[in-house]
Design a protein around this motif. Structure first.
Motif, PDB file in Angstrom:
ATOM      1  N   TYR A 313      -9.579  -1.956   4.699  1.00  0.00           N
ATOM      2  CA  TYR A 313     -10.108  -0.698   4.171  1.00  0.00           C
ATOM      3  C   TYR A 313      -9.005   0.195   3.617  1.00  0.00           C
ATOM      4  CZ  TYR A 313     -12.519   3.886   4.547  1.00  0.00           C
ATOM      5  OH  TYR A 313     -13.066   5.117   4.313  1.00  0.00           O
ATOM      6  N   LEU A 314      -7.894   0.316   4.359  1.00  0.00           N
ATOM      7  CA  LEU A 314      -6.889   1.303   3.967  1.00  0.00           C
ATOM      8  C   LEU A 314      -5.463   0.779   3.883  1.00  0.00           C
ATOM      9  CD1 LEU A 314      -5.428   1.955   6.875  1.00  0.00           C
ATOM     10  CD2 LEU A 314      -7.294   3.563   7.148  1.00  0.00           C
ATOM     11  N   GLY A 315      -5.229  -0.478   4.251  1.00  0.00           N
ATOM     12  CA  GLY A 315      -3.879  -1.012   4.239  1.00  0.00           C
ATOM     13  C   GLY A 315      -3.335  -1.165   2.824  1.00  0.00           C
ATOM     14  N   VAL A 316      -2.194  -0.544   2.535  1.00  0.00           N
ATOM     15  CA  VAL A 316      -1.619  -0.562   1.187  1.00  0.00           C
ATOM     16  C   VAL A 316      -1.281  -1.998   0.782  1.00  0.00           C
ATOM     17  CG1 VAL A 316       0.359   0.167  -0.208  1.00  0.00           C
ATOM     18  CG2 VAL A 316      -0.728   1.783   1.382  1.00  0.00           C
ATOM     19  N   PRO A 317      -1.691  -2.438  -0.407  1.00  0.00           N
ATOM     20  CA  PRO A 317      -1.300  -3.771  -0.870  1.00  0.00           C
ATOM     21  C   PRO A 317       0.218  -3.887  -0.979  1.00  0.00           C
ATOM     22  CG  PRO A 317      -3.015  -2.836  -2.273  1.00  0.00           C
ATOM     23  CD  PRO A 317      -2.544  -1.742  -1.387  1.00  0.00           C
ATOM     24  N   THR A 318       0.750  -5.033  -0.644  1.00  0.00           N
ATOM     25  CA  THR A 318       2.200  -5.239  -0.724  1.00  0.00           C
ATOM     26  C   THR A 318       2.588  -6.196  -1.840  1.00  0.00           C
ATOM     27  OG1 THR A 318       2.041  -6.982   0.951  1.00  0.00           O
ATOM     28  CG2 THR A 318       2.528  -4.744   1.723  1.00  0.00           C
ATOM     29  N   THR A 319       1.626  -6.711  -2.584  1.00  0.00           N
ATOM     30  CA  THR A 319       1.900  -7.589  -3.710  1.00  0.00           C
ATOM     31  C   THR A 319       1.035  -7.156  -4.895  1.00  0.00           C
ATOM     32  OG1 THR A 319       0.201  -9.183  -3.035  1.00  0.00           O
ATOM     33  CG2 THR A 319       2.451  -9.552  -2.217  1.00  0.00           C
ATOM     34  N   GLY A 320       1.358  -7.690  -6.073  1.00  0.00           N
ATOM     35  CA  GLY A 320       0.537  -7.459  -7.255  1.00  0.00           C
ATOM     36  C   GLY A 320       1.050  -6.390  -8.196  1.00  0.00           C
ATOM     37  N   TYR A 321       2.205  -5.788  -7.893  1.00  0.00           N
ATOM     38  CA  TYR A 321       2.712  -4.683  -8.703  1.00  0.00           C
ATOM     39  C   TYR A 321       3.495  -5.213  -9.906  1.00  0.00           C
ATOM     40  CZ  TYR A 321       1.578  -1.953  -4.572  1.00  0.00           C
ATOM     41  OH  TYR A 321       0.915  -1.364  -3.518  1.00  0.00           O
ATOM     42  N   ARG A 322       3.143  -4.726 -11.093  1.00  0.00           N
ATOM     43  CA  ARG A 322       3.889  -5.079 -12.299  1.00  0.00           C
ATOM     44  C   ARG A 322       4.711  -3.909 -12.834  1.00  0.00           C
ATOM     45  NH1 ARG A 322      -0.568  -8.687 -15.694  1.00  0.00           N
ATOM     46  NH2 ARG A 322      -0.952 -10.242 -14.038  1.00  0.00           N
ATOM     47  N   ALA A 323       4.458  -2.720 -12.327  1.00  0.00           N
ATOM     48  CA  ALA A 323       5.185  -1.524 -12.756  1.00  0.00           C
ATOM     49  C   ALA A 323       6.103  -1.060 -11.629  1.00  0.00           C
ATOM     50  CB  ALA A 323       4.198  -0.411 -13.112  1.00  0.00           C
ATOM     51  N   PRO A 324       7.214  -0.406 -11.965  1.00  0.00           N
ATOM     52  CA  PRO A 324       8.124   0.088 -10.921  1.00  0.00           C
ATOM     53  C   PRO A 324       7.476   1.176 -10.073  1.00  0.00           C
ATOM     54  CG  PRO A 324       8.791   0.882 -13.076  1.00  0.00           C
ATOM     55  CD  PRO A 324       7.715  -0.127 -13.316  1.00  0.00           C
ATOM     56  N   VAL A 325       7.888   1.224  -8.810  1.00  0.00           N
ATOM     57  CA  VAL A 325       7.349   2.170  -7.827  1.00  0.00           C
ATOM     58  C   VAL A 325       8.490   3.025  -7.300  1.00  0.00           C
ATOM     59  CG1 VAL A 325       6.235   2.394  -5.568  1.00  0.00           C
ATOM     60  CG2 VAL A 325       5.510   0.571  -7.152  1.00  0.00           C
ATOM     61  N   LEU A 326       8.249   4.330  -7.195  1.00  0.00           N
ATOM     62  CA  LEU A 326       9.190   5.236  -6.551  1.00  0.00           C
ATOM     63  C   LEU A 326       8.483   5.931  -5.401  1.00  0.00           C
ATOM     64  CD1 LEU A 326      11.997   6.539  -6.408  1.00  0.00           C
ATOM     65  CD2 LEU A 326      11.176   8.294  -8.020  1.00  0.00           C
ATOM     66  N   LEU A 327       8.962   5.686  -4.162  1.00  0.00           N
ATOM     67  CA  LEU A 327       8.463   6.360  -2.973  1.00  0.00           C
ATOM     68  C   LEU A 327       9.347   7.559  -2.687  1.00  0.00           C
ATOM     69  CD1 LEU A 327       7.954   3.213  -0.675  1.00  0.00           C
ATOM     70  CD2 LEU A 327       6.287   4.248  -2.232  1.00  0.00           C
ATOM     71  N   LEU A 328       8.722   8.712  -2.401  1.00  0.00           N
ATOM     72  CA  LEU A 328       9.468   9.949  -2.161  1.00  0.00           C
ATOM     73  C   LEU A 328       9.020  10.509  -0.822  1.00  0.00           C
ATOM     74  CD1 LEU A 328       8.193  10.342  -5.501  1.00  0.00           C
ATOM     75  CD2 LEU A 328      10.554  11.122  -5.427  1.00  0.00           C
ATOM     76  N   GLN A 329       9.940  10.623   0.135  1.00  0.00           N
ATOM     77  CA  GLN A 329       9.568  10.884   1.524  1.00  0.00           C
ATOM     78  C   GLN A 329      10.495  11.906   2.164  1.00  0.00           C
ATOM     79  OE1 GLN A 329       7.002   9.522   3.519  1.00  0.00           O
ATOM     80  NE2 GLN A 329       7.718  10.942   5.099  1.00  0.00           N
ATOM     81  N   GLY A 330       9.893  12.890   2.849  1.00  0.00           N
ATOM     82  CA  GLY A 330      10.668  13.833   3.638  1.00  0.00           C
ATOM     83  C   GLY A 330      11.016  13.255   4.996  1.00  0.00           C
ATOM     84  N   VAL A 331      12.245  13.479   5.445  1.00  0.00           N
ATOM     85  CA  VAL A 331      12.689  12.944   6.735  1.00  0.00           C
ATOM     86  C   VAL A 331      11.941  13.590   7.902  1.00  0.00           C
ATOM     87  CG1 VAL A 331      14.670  12.701   8.280  1.00  0.00           C
ATOM     88  CG2 VAL A 331      14.924  12.219   5.825  1.00  0.00           C
ATOM     89  N   PRO A 332      11.775  14.938   7.938  1.00  0.00           N
ATOM     90  CA  PRO A 332      11.092  15.548   9.091  1.00  0.00           C
ATOM     91  C   PRO A 332       9.567  15.617   8.954  1.00  0.00           C
ATOM     92  CG  PRO A 332      12.016  17.274   7.720  1.00  0.00           C
ATOM     93  CD  PRO A 332      12.377  15.964   7.067  1.00  0.00           C
ATOM     94  N   ASP A 333       8.981  14.849   8.077  1.00  0.00           N
ATOM     95  CA  ASP A 333       7.531  14.842   7.867  1.00  0.00           C
ATOM     96  C   ASP A 333       6.823  14.453   9.165  1.00  0.00           C
ATOM     97  OD1 ASP A 333       4.870  14.259   7.087  1.00  0.00           O
ATOM     98  OD2 ASP A 333       5.506  13.546   5.122  1.00  0.00           O
ATOM     99  N   THR A 334       5.922  15.327   9.637  1.00  0.00           N
ATOM    100  CA  THR A 334       5.170  15.037  10.859  1.00  0.00           C
ATOM    101  C   THR A 334       3.734  14.624  10.576  1.00  0.00           C
ATOM    102  OG1 THR A 334       4.586  17.383  11.095  1.00  0.00           O
ATOM    103  CG2 THR A 334       6.560  16.617  12.256  1.00  0.00           C
TER     104      THR A 334
END
Length: 387
Positions: A313-334
């Motif tokens: 239902y909600l698990g992010v796919p880990t394959t199938g990407y043809r375009a570049p991905v940029l993940l942006l994450q805060g360290v103290p995110d709660t």
């Protein structure tokens, strides 16, 4: 001319009109079946509905595809900056918003661009200022008829893609080239969209993915914390509401699992508060604040079938990407803790994605958007320059 002659002429004309083989017959083409991205309703946005940086825009209701492949509709807004589109069409950012509620009307486009109490307008306005059109989906059920399934990844991903198709009907000056961008649950949505795009929307030119603090790797967390023995914990207050919303969405998508049977009478009462939608998120957040998380449950969510359904239902796919991905994450995110995104980055790389991760030492779940501005600007210019 006699009356009998008039009758014969009228009868002959009627027979000719009914004949399928007359030389003067005109064939009437049947309309093509409605499909994803087709517009159901569209109107110009009023000046009061436009966000800063938007010269004009449209409110769109469009066709899309639900979690299980069923036809559905979604709403959304198209915002356009001033000036003429560049040669080849104006490039597009398709934006996916964060948590905003479960009931119709609880979408940023219809609620002052606020999601989870945070104003997303500056983010959208920043894209407009750089010359991009912005298309912002409501997801299924929040801005048009239908039932909203919170964090249903395939449904949300389809809505993110199909608003791009619908937008080109409203404004033919838009390009087919798009960057998918989203925050929190929207970060999960655009990852689903990017992974499904090659098969689901091959007509679109997806150039890249900006995923801010994406919801990921939470299915195991939900199963671990879903039980009647868990105590109160201030850090879990937000999680209570989100688990209720996830279970309600999963129950709608997979009714044969009877997921809601695991809720206690109080848990069902809290679910009713959430689905009533008073103040969108306000009433339910106040109702569960400080209460033991375990009070929601009559029994643990230990059924392996439910665990598998949550992953689907909600698990992010880990394959199938043809375009570049940029993940942006805060360290103290709660809200979406950093370790989940570190794991996601490793999963994407192992799956063959061109994925990069940027960490921001002082950024919270919400301040990651402004703190990541330099990095998202450079990414956009690299994958989809606005010329």
């Amino acid at each position: 001319m006699t009356s009998s002659a008039l009758f014969r002429r009228a009868a002959l004309a009627a027979l000719l009109a009914l004949s399928p083989i007359t030389g003067t017959a005109v064939a009437t083409a049947r309309p093509a079946p409605a499909g994803p991205g087709d517009i159901v309703e569209s109107r110009p946005l009023t000046p009061a509905e436009l966000i800063p940086g938007a010269a004009r825009g449209f409110r769109i209701v469009y066709r899309t595809t639900g979690q299980n492949g069923e036809p559905a509709i979604s709403g959304g807004d198209l915002f356009l900056p001033a000036g003429a589109a560049p040669p080849g069409g104006r490039p597009v950012v398709s934006w996916a918003h964060s948590t905003s509620g479960t009931t119709r009307g609880c979408t940023p486009n219809l609620d002052g661009q606020r999601a989870d109490g945070f104003d997303e307008t500056p983010q959208l306005s920043a894209y407009l200022a750089r010359g991009y059109a912005v298309e912002a989906t409501d997801y299924i059920g929040l801005g048009a008829d239908g039932v909203y399934e919170y964090l249903a990844g395939r449904a949300a991903g389809h809505a993110v893609l199909d608003i791009v198709r619908a937008g080109r009907t409203s404004d033919p000056g838009l390009s087919e080239s798009v960057v998918l961008a989203g925050h929190s649950i929207g970060g999960q949505s655009v990852l689903f969209a990017a992974a499904s795009a090659p098969d689901y929307a091959p007509d679109l030119d997806v150039r890249g993915v900006l995923s801010y603090a994406p919801t990921s790797n939470v299915d195991g967390v939900i199963a671990a914390v879903a039980g009647p023995e868990l105590p109160a914990a201030p850090a879990l207050d937000g999680l209570q509401v989100r688990i209720l919303m996830i279970l309600a969405g999963l129950d709608h998508a997979r009714p044969e699992l009877h997921v809601l049977d695991h809720l206690s009478p109080w848990g069902r009462q809290m679910l009713a508060v959430a689905e009533a939608g008073r103040d969108c998120m306000g009433a339910i957040e106040a109702a569960v604040a400080g209460q033991p998380l375990g009070r929601l449950y009559a029994e643990p969510l230990s059924d392996p079938a439910i665990g598998a359904a949550l992953r689907d239902y909600l698990g992010v796919p880990t394959t199938g990407y043809r375009a570049p991905v940029l993940l942006l994450q805060g360290v103290p995110d709660t809200v979406q803790p950093m370790p989940t995104t570190l794991l996601l980055q490793e999963q994407l790389r192992q799956g063959g994605a061109d994925s990069r991760l940027r960490l921001y030492p002082s950024a919270t779940h919400f301040t990651v958007l402004p703190q990541a501005a330099d990095d998202d600007r450079a990414f956009l210019l690299g994958v989809l320059p606005n010329r």
